[in-house]
Design an enzyme around this catalytic site. Structure first.
Site, PDB file in Angstrom:
ATOM      1  N   ASP A 467       0.509  -1.038   0.189  1.00 17.05           N
ATOM      2  CA  ASP A 467      -0.495   0.057  -0.319  1.00 17.05           C
ATOM      3  C   ASP A 467       0.925   1.837   0.454  1.00 17.05           C
ATOM      4  O   ASP A 467       1.956   1.529   0.246  1.00 17.05           O
ATOM      5  CB  ASP A 467      -0.494   0.301   1.260  1.00 17.05           C
ATOM      6  CG  ASP A 467      -2.252   0.802   0.810  1.00 17.05           C
ATOM      7  OD1 ASP A 467      -2.506   1.500   0.372  1.00 17.05           O
ATOM      8  OD2 ASP A 467      -3.660   0.301   2.100  1.00 17.05           O
ATOM      9  N   ASP A 537     -10.910   1.936  -3.838  1.00 17.38           N
ATOM     10  CA  ASP A 537     -11.087   1.846  -2.636  1.00 17.38           C
ATOM     11  C   ASP A 537     -12.708   1.378  -2.719  1.00 17.38           C
ATOM     12  O   ASP A 537     -13.580   1.304  -1.764  1.00 17.38           O
ATOM     13  CB  ASP A 537     -10.639   3.273  -1.167  1.00 17.38           C
ATOM     14  CG  ASP A 537      -9.581   2.774  -0.543  1.00 17.38           C
ATOM     15  OD1 ASP A 537      -8.467   1.769  -0.681  1.00 17.38           O
ATOM     16  OD2 ASP A 537      -8.975   3.612   0.139  1.00 17.38           O
TER      17      ASP A 537
HETATM   18  C1  DGJ Z   1      -5.622   1.708   1.848  1.00 18.04           C
HETATM   19  C2  DGJ Z   1      -6.074   0.664   1.176  1.00 18.04           C
HETATM   20  O1  DGJ Z   1      -6.497   1.165  -0.189  1.00 18.04           O
HETATM   21  C3  DGJ Z   1      -7.011  -0.133   1.782  1.00 18.04           C
HETATM   22  O2  DGJ Z   1      -7.725  -1.274   0.982  1.00 18.04           O
HETATM   23  C4  DGJ Z   1      -6.460  -0.531   2.813  1.00 18.04           C
HETATM   24  O3  DGJ Z   1      -5.882  -1.589   2.773  1.00 18.04           O
HETATM   25  C5  DGJ Z   1      -6.478   0.880   3.359  1.00 18.04           C
HETATM   26  N1  DGJ Z   1      -5.411   1.243   3.545  1.00 18.04           N
HETATM   27  C6  DGJ Z   1      -5.343   0.493   5.278  1.00 18.04           C
HETATM   28  O4  DGJ Z   1      -4.639   1.482   6.023  1.00 18.04           O
END
Ligand code: DGJ
Length: 729
Positions: A467, A537
């Site tokens: 991430d 997301d």
């Molecule tokens: C952003 C990601 O896109 C989410 O899926 C998740 O992993 C969060 N970060 C976790 O902090």
């Protein structure tokens, strides 16, 4: 239609007719970059300036002589008579602001059966500075990968201010640019506009995870808006995760110049004598079958060259992020692992929140940088979870965000100087975090070691979610010297690549998802190290149709992770049927992001069957050619299909986005089938309640019939979906 077909051949011949004033003779040297179906022709004029003269359908070797010179500079440098946006601008060691590049030589090497590498060397007429235009031509996929290398032997350093990867130039009566824009949870929207005189710039100055607001991808309709299945379209994307820029300049003579590369904004580069400055590559192709042709060329290329292990099927997975967020313990995770295995998923993915002790990662305010397992939540370590996964015969994956640091962390206490921040300014956190300065080799080692330790100590980890949740503000590096601060944007990216390369050398089999709080980072510079991408997301199925529509113009569905989540959706609050959510996720790489114990037995059973069905059709989604049938931007019904290269199987997805009380009867004219083959239609992921295509189930039709008469059935309800397979005998 006729008008479009005529222009297909002639776009770049126009160039010649408009610029006959250029001095030329029959012996002007030509350099031709060829792929199986296209030619890009350069010619050297009498003054040794190299000009781009043609890009289009393949030209026979004997006909190249007939291509006329143009005034379109292959790589215009700031100086002599060039007054448009330059591809190159440097200040020489003696302060001279101008550069004049003249042709020196060109050579083409055959690298293998599919790839040729052409290098065209240019040199300044006075200074010892050389600029080499490099082209890798992928024959079967018609993709050209172009970059530039700059080197000099002047007495002192020179400073580069403009350094594009390429300049593509053409002349047509009109140009239509489709760009891709968005924001968090609303990525990859598409917008088409006609270019007018002047410069249209799409760019990012974000430094890291630079695609939050715009993507370094473009489609260019030539002589008219880009159509899906016909007409000339050029498509390009920059292989670079750092700040980038693409400029589309229509000059007073109506030529279009496309300049793409690293964003030179606040990024001038001091180049030492003999140091080679290599730009990232622009990948591009030209299609005479509209946007669809661009997509299929990129997808085929990508599966072989663009993404990690693109020839291997991808796993289904259940992710605990939307199920628990930070709030879990060993018991909860074991329950989810058990349920995920029971539903038939290949892998369980443990998300954020598993690390940090002095500053536990119980929310997003602390812990980033401290990659030791949180003893309170997971007293028996990862080992116990790995053993549980093994017992349940499901693979195990884990979330990391190794480029980041919370000021509330042990790492920050030890190394505040490792964070990117400007001196004498207050730190500027975003999501409570800062970015580690990967221009610093010590930081690169640290990030590599974090990953190396995690994977060596836990050899059962089969998957990582990498991430990256913020972009750069307040730029400054305590590692780079004061007079090299503007190198940060480039050096960070090179540092990131160095870490990824090292990791991949040791860990070739671990699957890695490229995630950046959604689609903040997706590009073909980074993807060779990654197997998958988390493009948003936003898991709302309706929004995902649009987000995935845009994304798959350049990036294949095989890596596009798409998760079924709960309703109302956590971001949009919208409720859609479970079948619809599955049918959207199944059109890409299926996953789930919810707490399975909150599902009803019926929902669990439906999910179990859907996962089983996905496993039976995933080879078509992940390896098929994509044909878009009905755009969600234009219709209430959206539809697309995948066809395997041998045309034995196809899979069609159809979604109704808005209720139609009298029924929506838009015909699905299939594409890409073998006209003479007979196909049997079979519904996939049926609703337990009803079927819209029961009368077609099991029926046989020729490919020709399915493509000309089409598949006809009504859809009525908002968020209704139909998926069916066409299997050849
Ligand atoms: C952003 C990601 O896109 C989410 O899926 C998740 O992993 C969060 N970060 C976790 O902090």
């Amino acid at each position: 239609m006729m008008r479009r077909i005529r222009t297909i051949y002639s776009v770049l011949f126009w160039v010649a007719t408009v610029h006959l004033a250029i001095a030329q003779n029959a012996n002007n040297k030509a350099v031709v970059i060829r792929t199986a179906n296209t030619s890009l022709v350069y010619k050297v004029d009498n003054d040794q300036v190299i000009r781009q003269c043609y890009y289009g359908k393949a030209i026979n070797e004997n006909d190249v002589a007939g291509i006329q010179l143009t005034s379109l500079d292959a790589y215009p440098a700031y100086g002599k008579a060039y007054v448009n946006e330059p591809a190159f601008r440097a200040v020489h060691a003696d302060g001279n602001l101008t550069t004049e590049l003249a042709y020196v030589s060109a050579e083409t090497q055959v690298q293998d059966k599919n790839i040729t590498l052409t290098r065209i060397r240019l040199r300044d007429r006075h200074y010892n500075l050389s600029v080499t235009l490099c082209f890798k031509a992928y024959q079967q996929q018609d993709i050209i990968e172009q970059w530039t290398e700059v080197v000099h032997e002047e007495k002192k350093d020179i400073t580069l201010f403009n350094f594009t990867s390429s300049q593509l130039a053409l002349r047509a009566s009109s140009y239509w640019l489709t760009s891709f824009y968005g924001n968090w949870a609303s990525e990859m929207n598409m917008k088409e506009e006609q270019l007018t005189e002047g410069i249209k710039t799409i760019d990012s100055k974000l430094g890291v995870r630079t695609n939050q607001f715009a993507h370094a991808c473009f489609l260019l309709g030539v002589e008219g808006p880009a159509e899906e299945n016909s007409g000339t379209v050029i498509g390009g994307t920059l292989a670079w995760p750092g700040s980038w820029s693409m400029e589309f300049e229509v000059d007073p003579l109506k030529n279009l110049h496309i300049l793409a590369g690293i964003n030179p904004y606040a990024s001038h580069y001091v180049l030492k004598p003999k140091e080679i400055f290599k730009t990232p590559a622009l990948l591009y192709t030209i299609s005479h079958e509209g946007k669809g042709g661009i997509t299929r060329k990129f997808h085929t290329w990508s599966r072989t060259y663009g993404i990690h292990k693109g020839d291997q099927p991808r796993m289904t997975l259940l992710n605990n992020w939307e199920a628990t967020y930070f709030d879990f313990d060993e018991k909860v995770l074991k329950q989810i692992i058990g349920d995920a295995a029971g539903m038939g998923f290949d892998l369980f993915l443990l998300d954020d929140g598993w690390f940090g002790n002095k500053y536990p990662r119980n929310d997003d305010r602390a812990g980033l940088g401290d990659w030791d397992v949180n003893k309170k939540k997971l007293p028996n370590g990862l080992d116990s979870l790995l053993r549980e996964a093994d017992r349940k015969k499901i693979k195990f994956g884990i979330w990391v965000e190794p480029e980041m640091i919370n000021p509330k962390s042990e790492l920050y206490e030890k190394h505040p100087d490792w964070a990117i921040t400007a001196p004498n300014r207050a730190i500027d956190v975003s999501r409570n975090q800062l970015i580690l300065d990967l221009s610093n080799p010590q930081v690169q080692d640290y990030v590599y070691n974090v990953m190396d330790n995690l994977l060596t100590r836990n050899p059962g980890i089969a998957y990582l979610k990498w991430d990256c949740n913020r972009y750069v503000t307040n730029p400054g590096s305590s590692y780079l010297p004061a007079d090299r601060q503007s190198h940060l944007w480039i050096k960070y990216t090179e540092g990131l690549f160095a870490v990824l390369k090292r990791m991949r050398q040791k860990y070739t089999d671990v699957r890695i998802m490229l995630c950046s709080g959604g689609g903040g980072r997706i590009d073909y510079g980074t993807l060779p190290y990654f197997d998958e991408y988390w493009i948003s997301d936003n898991t709302d199925a309706l929004d995902r149709i649009f987000i995935q529509w845009g994304t798959t113009h350049f990036f294949p569905a095989m890596g596009l992770a798409s998760h079924v989540s709960v309703v109302p959706n956590h971001i949009t609050q919208r409720s859609t049927p479970l079948k619809f959510r599955f049918d959207v996720a199944m059109s890409a790489k299926l996953g789930m992001d919810l707490q399975p114990k909150d599902m009803s037995p019926d929902e669990k059973e439906f999910s179990r069957k859907a996962i089983q069905e996905y496993k039976a059709i995933r080879h078509i989604v992940q390896f098929g050619d994509l044909y878009r049938l009905l755009s969600p931007y234009e219709h209430k019904r959206a539809a697309m299909m995948y066809v395997l290269p041998d045309r034995q199987e196809a899979l069609v997805f159809s979604y109704l986005l808005k209720k139609e009380i009298y029924g929506n009867d838009q015909v699905l004219y299939l594409h890409g089938l073998e006209p003479t083959k007979t196909y049997t239609l079979k519904e996939v992921n049926k609703s337990p309640q009803y079927s819209r295509i029961s009368s077609l189930e099991g029926q046989k039709f020729t490919g020709a019939f399915l493509m000309t008469y089409g598949v006809r059935f009504q859809m009525y309800n908002e968020f209704e979906s139909v998926v069916f397979r066409a299997v050849a005998e």
